[in-house]
Design an enzyme around this catalytic site. Structure first.
Site, PDB file in Angstrom:
ATOM      1  CG  PHE A 162      -1.906   1.180   1.144  1.00  0.00           C
ATOM      2  CD1 PHE A 162      -3.096   1.037   0.449  1.00  0.00           C
ATOM      3  CD2 PHE A 162      -1.625   2.404   1.736  1.00  0.00           C
ATOM      4  CE1 PHE A 162      -3.995   2.088   0.347  1.00  0.00           C
ATOM      5  CE2 PHE A 162      -2.509   3.461   1.643  1.00  0.00           C
ATOM      6  CZ  PHE A 162      -3.704   3.310   0.945  1.00  0.00           C
ATOM      7  CG  ASP A 217       5.719   3.822   1.609  1.00  0.00           C
ATOM      8  OD1 ASP A 217       5.694   4.392   2.719  1.00  0.00           O
ATOM      9  OD2 ASP A 217       4.716   3.737   0.875  1.00  0.00           O
ATOM     10  CE  LYS A 257      -0.024   5.799   7.253  1.00  0.00           C
ATOM     11  NZ  LYS A 257      -1.385   6.292   7.071  1.00  0.00           N
TER      12      LYS A 257
END
Length: 413
Positions: free
Chosen positions: A142, A227, A256
């Protein structure tokens, strides 16, 4: 307050998303959140919950961390957003700090607003630098839901409705170095990988996988994009998850937790050599709101708190404690739990059927604990509490987890 709660549910149904509203109601999650501090979230009725989801890893310092809020309030009185034409001091300071804490020779940063924007920037940079267009990513991954990020996200249910997406994107199984070796070649611009798959179900690779990926990328002069949007900034017990495997990427993406749960912030960080293409033309990749003063001050305060409070070290210890105790519960409830796995305070509990996870989440809410599925694998319930969680709070969560699991067994029988 009940009238306001009813109005909010109605507005969700009519103006936000009726399908989401029905799902939340079915799971007992149609509470209206009202205020929060540290690990505690209060709904509009005053009921309290321990947040063990943490905004999918966003609330690394808990809700409303005082030092981050203070920094943002101070900046708000000075200048909230950038003029975009003069020099931005907090932006420059944040880029310097990211260069200092990131591994290897990563140096230059582009500050954006989210993880998916960070991935977009990383993909553009890789294609620009190499002059190649092929991207290799992993199944079950993802990386976001904007156009480019979605193109490299490894779940068809999200990609299919929007095809055709970016061309020349190839998928290989995560953790399978032989499959990557068969696919990579001198036409490959980049390999993009999460060091640990988050939304894929908290999937850890074999210990030698990332070093072998690094070797293959070096062999074919292919860029390695890691990532670390969910795994970075101490979540796994190292500042960056790639440090568990002693691997340095060519390009690193963050988001985040970077904004401390107060401001949305993302970042793309790369070496000076790669960044030269952006130095030559600074307007190839820009953002109106990215790198604004409020966001950068929040990120700076967040990084300072992580280091001053030694949260990376404590996360490793607390994570081991949580993982060990959850594995004991897995033995106790082996009829419904398949496996428990994770690193640091990034832990997944995989059930033998996804219906068990749904029941568990609902029962945990009744017990005052917030948790959720991983997006790509609904048999896995994740626990990602803020790094400021205490052992006493983890004990409380474990007791409530035990009680909720007993209810799962009761309903399953």
């Amino acid at each position: 307050m009940e009238d306001l709660a009813k109005t909010t549910r109605g507005n969700y149904e009519e103006y936000v998303n009726s399908g989401l509203t029905r799902l939340l109601k079915f799971m007992g999650l149609d509470k209206v959140e009202w205020e929060a501090e540290a690990l505690t979230v209060k709904d509009i009725n005053g009921d309290e919950y321990l947040d063990c989801l943490g905004g999918y890893g966003t609330f690394i310092l808990g809700h409303k961390p005082p030092k981050v809020v203070e920094a943002v309030k101070e900046q708000l009185d000075l200048m909230p957003l950038s003029s975009k034409i003069l020099l931005n001091q907090p932006l420059a300071q944040l880029a310097e700090e990211l260069a200092r804490i990131t591994p290897g020779d990563l140096k230059y940063s582009f500050i954006c607003n989210s993880g998916t924007e960070a991935v977009e920037g990383a993909l553009k940079l890789a294609r620009l630098v190499t002059g190649r267009s092929k991207i290799i990513t992993t199944e079950n991954s993802f990386h976001g839901k904007s156009y480019g990020a979605l193109s490299v996200t490894g779940r068809e249910v999200f990609r299919k409705p929007f095809e055709p997406l970016l061309s020349e994107v190839e998928f290989v199984p995560f953790g399978d170095i032989n499959s990557l070796e068969e696919e990579i070649d001198y036409e490959t611009a980049a390999v993009i990988i999460e060091p640990i798959q988050g939304e894929g179900g908290i999937i850890l690779p074999p210990e030698d996988y990332l070093p072998q990926v690094r070797e293959l990328c070096d062999k074919y002069e292919t860029l390695l994009i890691l990532d670390e949007i969910q795994t970075g900034l101490g979540r796994t017990g190292e500042m960056f998850a790639c440090q568990h495997y002693e691997v340095t990427p060519d390009i690193l993406t963050l988001a985040k937790a970077l904004g401390g749960g107060v401001m949305p912030v993302g970042a793309v960080i790369a070496s000076a050599e790669l960044w030269e293409v952006f130095n030559q033309n600074p307007f190839l990749h820009t953002s109106t709101f990215g790198g604004n003063q409020l966001a950068c001050r929040a990120a700076l305060a967040t990084l300072k708190e992580i280091q001053n409070r030694n949260l990376v070290s404590s996360t490793q210890k607390l994570g081991d404690y949580l993982l060990d105790n959850l594995k004991e519960l897995a033995i106790k409830y082996s009829s419904v739990i398949q496996e428990v796995r994770g690193k640091g305070l990034m832990v997944g509990v995989e059930f033998k059927d996804e219906s068990y996870g749904g029941v568990l989440i609902s029962e945990l809410v009744k017990e005052g604990v917030l948790a959720a599925y991983t997006l790509n694998q609904q048999r896995v319930v994740r626990l990602e509490p803020p790094l400021i969680v205490t052992k006493r709070q983890l004990d409380s969560v474990l007791r409530k987890f035990d009680k909720a699991l007993s209810k799962v067994i009761e309903l399953a029988s």
